[in-house]
Design a protein around this motif. Structure first.
Motif, PDB file in Angstrom:
ATOM      1  N   THR A 183       0.954  -1.326   0.134  1.00  0.00           N
ATOM      2  CA  THR A 183      -0.032  -0.014  -0.034  1.00  0.00           C
ATOM      3  C   THR A 183       0.859   1.286  -0.110  1.00  0.00           C
ATOM      4  OG1 THR A 183      -0.025  -0.094   2.332  1.00  0.00           O
ATOM      5  CG2 THR A 183      -1.968  -1.198   1.263  1.00  0.00           C
ATOM      6  N   ARG A 233      -4.363   5.907   7.467  1.00  0.00           N
ATOM      7  CA  ARG A 233      -3.233   4.954   6.983  1.00  0.00           C
ATOM      8  C   ARG A 233      -2.831   3.742   7.792  1.00  0.00           C
ATOM      9  NH1 ARG A 233       0.600   8.355   6.699  1.00  0.00           N
ATOM     10  NH2 ARG A 233       1.631   7.704   8.558  1.00  0.00           N
ATOM     11  N   ARG A 235      -3.719  -0.126   7.208  1.00  0.00           N
ATOM     12  CA  ARG A 235      -2.847  -1.021   7.208  1.00  0.00           C
ATOM     13  C   ARG A 235      -2.977  -2.067   8.241  1.00  0.00           C
ATOM     14  NH1 ARG A 235       2.359   2.761   5.320  1.00  0.00           N
ATOM     15  NH2 ARG A 235       1.639   2.754   3.116  1.00  0.00           N
TER      16      ARG A 235
END
Length: 261
Positions: free
Chosen positions: A61, A72, A76
């Protein structure tokens, strides 16, 4: 009602395998060796996957590097969990075929010992060891492919609220149980010259018995160290089930799911 009795009969064959092992503890220890080797390999891979899941998630990513930190990290983290969960699911699906492949000489001998205690042992297929290994690997890959057709959709359905926490685990256990039985009965069926296509036809005709045996095996395999300890029991139970139920059904001497041993 007949299906319920057949399902419980399948569970009963696992219990018979447990009783046989309790009477032959030396064979139990003999059958533990390949399972221990496979478990050590799998534990090492899962530890690696667990410790590197965040790095793997970040690697796939790079587009999220400039995102808000909270968004983020959340994305993740979810991907890391999915990566580890997928690895765990693959480990559960492949543990039995890999263990049977690694320990083929051990489990062949164990399965024969179980059958000897019931009488004459079928002669088996006359072929070289190399050809036997190649065919075994091809059959295991085919079985894994069929299993993934069901388990991959179930894996993603597991994220659906409500359904993922109720229906999916039950369906997953039933599907995994059937394919576990397909793997575990291979030794005894091949000894009778029954190869993959016919083997699956027999298991489908005796689905409740096959699922009953496989589900109890699958649930025990989920318990820590359960797969190692129960693997010889499952091989013994599968040999008994084929001898007393499935082989007889394949010869037309019993109706599907009729004989529950």
């Amino acid at each position: 009602m007949a299906s319920v009795r057949a399902f419980l009969g399948g569970v009963g064959f696992f219990v018979q395998g447990l009783r046989w092992m309790a009477r032959h503890p030396g064979s139990w220890l003999f059958g533990l060796l390949p399972a221990v080797v496979t478990a050590v390999l799998y534990i090492g891979v899962l530890i690696f996957l667990g410790t590197r899941a965040d790095d793997i998630s970040a690697y796939f990513t790079p587009f999220a590097d400039d995102w808000n930190a909270a968004l983020r990290n959340t994305m993740r983290a979810v991907i890391a969990i999915v990566v580890f969960g997928a690895g765990l699911a693959v480990a559960v699906l492949t543990f039995t075929p890999i263990t049977l492949t690694i320990g083929d000489p051990f489990y062949q001998k164990l399965s024969e010992r179980v059958e000897e205690s019931y009488g004459e042992v079928p002669e088996g297929i006359d072929e070289s060891l190399w050809r036997s290994i190649v065919r075994s690997v091809k059959d295991s890959l085919a079985t894994l492919g069929y299993a993934l057709l069901f388990t991959v959709p179930l894996f993603f359905l597991g994220f659906v609220p409500g359904v993922g926490q109720t229906v999916v685990p039950v369906l997953g256990a039933l599907v995994s149980g059937f394919f576990l039985t397909a793997e575990l009965t291979t030794l005894a069926m091949e000894r009778r010259g029954i190869l993959r296509k016919e083997r699956f036809a027999i298991l489908r005709a005796n689905k409740a018995t096959a699922v009953g045996f496989g589900v109890v095996t699958f649930l025990i395999f989920l318990v820590p160290l359960g797969a190692i300890i129960a693997m010889p029991v499952a091989v013994a139970g599968a040999a008994i089930m084929v001898r007393l139920n499935l082989a007889a059904a394949s010869e037309g001497t019993a109706a599907p799911d009729a004989r529950v041993g």
